[in-house]
Design an enzyme around this catalytic site. Structure first.
Site, PDB file in Angstrom:
ATOM      1  N   SER A 198       0.833  -1.189   0.000  1.00  0.00           N
ATOM      2  CA  SER A 198       0.000   0.000   0.000  1.00  0.00           C
ATOM      3  C   SER A 198       0.877   1.251   0.000  1.00  0.00           C
ATOM      4  CB  SER A 198      -0.968  -0.045   1.185  1.00  0.00           C
ATOM      5  OG  SER A 198      -2.025   0.856   1.026  1.00  0.00           O
ATOM      6  N   ASP A 309      -7.849  -6.139  -6.442  1.00  0.00           N
ATOM      7  CA  ASP A 309      -7.571  -4.987  -5.583  1.00  0.00           C
ATOM      8  C   ASP A 309      -8.261  -3.762  -6.168  1.00  0.00           C
ATOM      9  OD1 ASP A 309      -6.600  -3.018  -3.943  1.00  0.00           O
ATOM     10  OD2 ASP A 309      -4.489  -3.593  -4.124  1.00  0.00           O
ATOM     11  N   HIS A 340      -6.558  -6.243  -1.702  1.00  0.00           N
ATOM     12  CA  HIS A 340      -5.496  -5.410  -1.141  1.00  0.00           C
ATOM     13  C   HIS A 340      -4.847  -6.159   0.013  1.00  0.00           C
ATOM     14  CE1 HIS A 340      -3.612  -1.494  -1.090  1.00  0.00           C
ATOM     15  NE2 HIS A 340      -3.828  -1.345   0.202  1.00  0.00           N
TER      16      HIS A 340
END
Length: 589
Positions: A198, A309, A340
């Site tokens: 991320s 994602d 994710h």
């Protein structure tokens, strides 16, 4: 994204250490002539329990809070105790804005899946790498946790704050301990590998794109390659918060309490400069776009991303990957079937083994064959993994399927030839229409969507790469988005099969000529509009039908444009191009 620690067996006895030292192999210039190398692999010969742990404060070259003093960046270091007596080691680094994360401030955004990442080495990296002769460093981005300054959501200050730590590890920057005494990284070889997921994976890409010396490899997982692409899709904002002062919100979210107070003006400026009124690509977003600078990258890149994602959406990895290939940058790719997520929580043993070999090669210079392995690992929906020698598959061919009128019991068709004589189909936007409703019942015409289907496939068909939609559209309003959904439909004889949205993509038609500027549409005038969907590696089963659904607003995906109304699509020139492995022949029609 936090995962439980996994203990690693340590060979710390004097006998093991002596044996390993006797078998030690010469190392390349990328590392130190000392180290735990046995049989062309680093071995866990150092004690994790006795490792040195320290916190340093690194002098950066930025003053992001405009207080007249250069920001100091906090970093925690863990290294083998032998580094106090001459051992030099490379570094595995995770930089983050999330250490000691402040409470949620303004509104519930749990759907953003922002992790609460604890500091103090709560990941698996230290237990695995420190015994194998690495240092592990956790760096706190400026304006977060114990670091000075103001966070800027992908701005140059973010990048420079992390670059300062690499400079320190290479003797190019100064640092001190909490008591003010100098902290010198005399134990460092200067070889750094950055990894993270991320935002933590975005920082490595940003830093690598500066061409900084000493950064040997990066492992961006579920990472952003452009903050514009993170908040917008081709001229229109993503819904559910990305379209509303997101840069300000995220910077406020990660800021330390002290930074949040002293950085009020800087934080507000992030929201003011975001351009949410147009969603255009402006200098603000160019600063936060790392793709144009990929040719500066000196590091190898191991890309990891989930095909589902829809937080950091799949175009991030594919656009970066294509540029890495164009610039001949050493690379590898893992595509997970999920969203994710961290690969350590999906395929732990294999992931840690892959990282071990990767870091050994790029930080210790070991010729362990890792770069001779297949370039891509892809996880299928059933959980099984397969390897590919290229991605997208080198056998994938852009295969054009044209929109056609209702026929054979469906509302619209996808075929290898354009429909003739030409015709048009129309739909009227319904901003409240759900995606499930839009893709449902493709056999019947619906007033608020257009649906086009292929015949049933005689054999499985695989797409690998990025699909693109082209339409000749005539709007009756001055503004409209267009959203396309690529759908996997079951056979006519299997009504129990639930259609699956394979991928999606949207564009603001006002931006169809440029993302940097827009112009109002003229009602009744036709426009030739082309836009990309997010990439996918997907197999349509034999007997299934490939579908494309076109709508205007899709409130679960992009910001609602209240001006959208009726749109007419010309069938003659409108089509979708799919990256079909084996090309048209593989489709069987």
């Amino acid at each position: 994204m936090e995962h439980a620690r996994r203990p690693v067996a340590l060979l710390a006895s004097a006998v093991a250490l002596a044996t390993a030292s006797a078998l030690m192999m010469p190392l390349s210039a990328a590392a130190t002539p000392q180290g735990p190398v046995v049989g062309n692999e680093t071995k866990p010969i150092y004690s994790h329990a006795e490792a040195v742990k320290e916190t340093v404060y690194i002098e950066s070259k930025i003053d992001s809070d405009s207080d007249g003093k250069l920001d100091r960046i906090a970093a925690d270091v863990m290294r083998p105790k032998e580094t106090n007596s001459g051992l030099k080691v490379p570094i595995v680094m995770e930089a983050s804005p999330y250490y000691q994360l402040a409470p949620l401030l303004t509104r519930d955004r749990i759907d953003r899946q922002i992790p609460r990442l604890p500091k103090d080495f709560r990941r698996w990296y230290d237990e695995f790498f420190v015994p194998r002769g690495y240092a592990v460093v956790e760096v706190e981005m400026q304006g977060t946790a114990r670091s000075d300054g103001c966070p800027t959501t992908g701005g140059k200050e973010d990048t420079r704050s992390i670059a300062a730590s690499i400079d320190w590890l290479n003797g190019r920057a100064k640092a001190v301990y909490a008591d003010g005494t100098p902290a010198v990284a005399s134990w460092s070889t200067g070889a750094v590998g950055m990894l993270g997921g991320s935002y933590n994976g975005t920082l490595p890409t940003a830093v690598a794109a500066t061409g900084i010396k000493g950064l040997k490899t990066i492992v961006p997982m579920s990472a952003i390659s452009s903050w514009y692409d993170y908040t917008r899709d081709q001229g229109i904002g993503y819904s559910n918060g990305w379209d509303e002062r997101y840069a300000e919100w995220l910077a406020s979210y990660v800021a330390s309490p002290a930074a949040r107070e002293r950085c009020k003006e800087q934080l507000k400026a992030l929201g003011d400069n975001s351009g949410d009124d147009t969603f255009n690509y402006t200098p603000f977003w160019r600063e936060r776009d790392y793709k144009p600078d990929v040719d500066n990258i000196r590091a190898s890149v191991f890309v990891v991303h989930g095909q589902e994602d829809w937080n950091v959406k799949p175009a991030h990895y594919s656009k970066l990957w294509d540029l890495l290939a164009k610039n001949h940058i050493p690379r590898k790719l893992w595509l997970l079937r999920g969203g994710h997520i961290d690969p350590n929580g999906v395929r732990q043993a294999e992931w840690q083994a892959a990282m071990h070999r990767w870091m050994d090669h790029w930080l210790y210079g070991l010729d362990n064959g890792v770069m001779k392995e297949p370039i891509a690992d892809i996880q299928r929906p059933d959980g099984k993994w397969e390897t590919q020698t290229s991605w997208p598959d080198k056998k994938a061919e852009d295969t054009r399927l044209f929109f056609g009128p209702a026929a054979n019991g469906v509302a619209g068709t996808l075929g290898s030839l354009p429909s003739w004589p030409t015709g048009t189909q129309s739909f009227t936007d319904d901003p409240a229409q759900t995606e499930a409703n839009a893709i449902g019942g493709p056999e019947a015409a619906k007033a608020n969507r257009l649906a086009y289907l292929t015949p049933e496939l005689k054999q499985p068909a695989r797409i690998s790469g990025t699909s693109e939609v082209t339409v000749r559209v005539t709007p009756e309003t001055t503004s409209t988005p267009l959203t396309a959904l690529l759908v996997d439909y079951g056979s006519v004889s299997d009504p129990a099969f639930s259609p699956v949205v394979v991928t999606r993509g949207a564009i603001d038609v006002k931006n169809h000529l440029s993302l940097s500027w827009e112009h109002d549409l003229k009602p009744g005038q036709s426009y030739y509009v082309r836009w990309k969907l997010h990439p996918k590696d997907h197999i349509f089963a034999a007997g299934h039908r490939i579908g494309l659904v076109v709508v205007a607003n899709n409130a679960s995906y992009v910001s609602v444009d209240p001006k959208a109304g009726k749109n007419s699509i010309s069938l003659l020139t409108s089509h979708v191009e799919l990256p079909v492995v084996g090309g048209r022949k593989a489709l069987g029609f």
